[in-house]
Scaffold this active site. Structure first.
Site, PDB file in Angstrom:
ATOM      1  N   CYS A 148      38.940  52.538  95.950  1.00  0.00           N
ATOM      2  CA  CYS A 148      38.048  53.375  95.798  1.00  0.00           C
ATOM      3  C   CYS A 148      36.606  52.853  96.403  1.00  0.00           C
ATOM      4  O   CYS A 148      35.881  53.785  97.159  1.00  0.00           O
ATOM      5  CB  CYS A 148      37.660  54.030  94.496  1.00  0.00           C
ATOM      6  N   CYS A 177      39.670  48.165  86.618  1.00  0.00           N
ATOM      7  CA  CYS A 177      38.941  49.432  86.358  1.00  0.00           C
ATOM      8  C   CYS A 177      39.346  49.895  84.834  1.00  0.00           C
ATOM      9  O   CYS A 177      38.586  50.297  84.171  1.00  0.00           O
ATOM     10  CB  CYS A 177      39.015  50.235  87.309  1.00  0.00           C
TER      11      CYS A 177
END
Length: 368
Positions: free
Chosen positions: A199, A101
């Site tokens: 997440c 990410c």
């Protein structure tokens, strides 16, 4: 400078944005919408980048008096992070989605868009420090707040990306001080719990989530010599170093627990053995990058520190680039290193670079 503050909705990014404003920069806040389910809500401290987080970021931006936008990066996040995560597990590796990410979303796609819009830098709430060497080159260093140091997950940043990065929390004394500062500034996220776990798997059950994505694929569990000990429902349900959930009815000859030593996706096989066999003496990867200026000499073995987990210890080792691979030899064996993990190299507090581990060499050969 014109600064784009990436605001996750947490206390760290809110205080980082506040400090950028206080430093006199022209700051614009942006929240990245990464979930493809617009109705996703945070559950306690699980998950991030939800609607709730977006609203928290909006409130913080209002207090700071800065413009605020939400950018939809959900499609790219799914392709570059979520799909990559699934593919890595299917290939028998143990990926780190936070590294991907940072590499592909926050400091590639976001920074690219920010520069195209005329911003000079992207500001985040990561705990890491940017220092300048005697020749004027930027270096990434550990945060002064060692317990919260996040330089490991920033090890993927390149020299060019460092030039356009800001980490206002790098010299912070502690997370407690950041929360006190947020409270003094009137930021409602002052006592918001930190997010943890992956997440996009807010329930926290990675194996169940992966099974839902890829389905079951029964195979064999074998020992280091190849003897079949049991069966499994899919290699994605296992990681190197795992002890529980192996479902092996027959105990080891010495009565000691077995651990996952290796995952072989081509044969759909999980290899298990004694804990001692998890000891790794060497690791190597062909996908490596330098964080800032690269070392002048990489073909000779050089002493460094290496870290393979976000909150793991930095261990003494030597490295060299050998036939296109970054090869790392540990001074003392390390337990449970898996292909797919990221090895970040340090020289003291400075991040030198990183590699995605492709292969490992056991300190204990088969049959020993």
């Amino acid at each position: 400078m014109k600064v784009l503050a990436a605001m996750s909705g947490g206390v760290d990014s809110a205080v980082a944005a506040a400090r950028a404003v206080e430093a006199g920069h022209e700051v614009v806040g942006v929240h990245l919408a990464l979930s493809r389910n617009s109705g996703t809500l945070r559950t306690g401290s699980r998950g991030c980048c939800t609607i709730e987080d977006s609203m928290d970021a909006q409130r913080a931006a209002n207090v700071l008096g800065i413009p605020y936008y939400v950018w939809d990066f959900s499609e790219k996040f799914k392709t570059d992070v979520v799909d990559d995560f699934v593919a890595e597990y299917q290939a028998g590796r143990t990926p780190n989605p936070c590294m991907r990410c940072n590499e592909r979303i926050k400091f590639a796609a976001l920074l690219e868009k920010a520069l195209a819009l005329g911003f000079d830098a992207v500001c985040t709430g990561h705990y890491a420090s940017l220092l300048t060497d005697s020749d004027g080159n930027l270096e990434l260093h550990r945060s002064n707040e060692v317990a919260k140091d996040q330089s490991y997950v920033l090890g993927v940043l390149t020299a060019e990306q460092l030039k356009h990065s800001m980490f206002p929390l790098g010299a912070s004394a502690s997370k407690a001080e950041i929360r006190k500062e947020a409270d003094r500034r009137g930021l409602s996220v002052a006592n918001k719990p930190d997010s943890y776990d992956i997440c996009f798997i807010p329930e926290g059950d990675t194996q169940d989530w992966l099974t839902d994505k890829v389905g079951k694929a029964p195979g064999q569990i074998v020992d280091r010599e190849g003897a079949v000990l049991g069966t499994h429902e899919g290699t994605h349900e296992f990681t190197v170093g795992q002890r529980k959930g192996l479902s092996i009815g027959r105990p080891a000859a010495d009565g000691k627990p077995r651990y996952v030593l290796e995952i072989r996706p081509k044969t759909n096989t999980v290899v298990v053995g004694p804990q001692a066999a998890l000891a790794i003496a060497e690791m190597a990867g062909s996908r490596f990058t330098w964080c800032g200026m690269p070392p002048k000499e990489t073909s000779e073995w050089a002493e460094i520190l290496v870290q393979v987990r976000a909150h793991g210890d930095a261990l003494a080792a030597k490295f060299a680039i050998v036939e296109g691979e970054m090869v790392i030899r540990l001074e003392e064996p390390l337990l449970g290193v898996a292909p797919g993990q990221t090895a970040v190299l340090y020289a003291g507090t400075r991040v030198l670079g990183q590699t995605t581990i492709d292969r490992t060499v056991s300190a204990i050969p088969v049959g020993a």
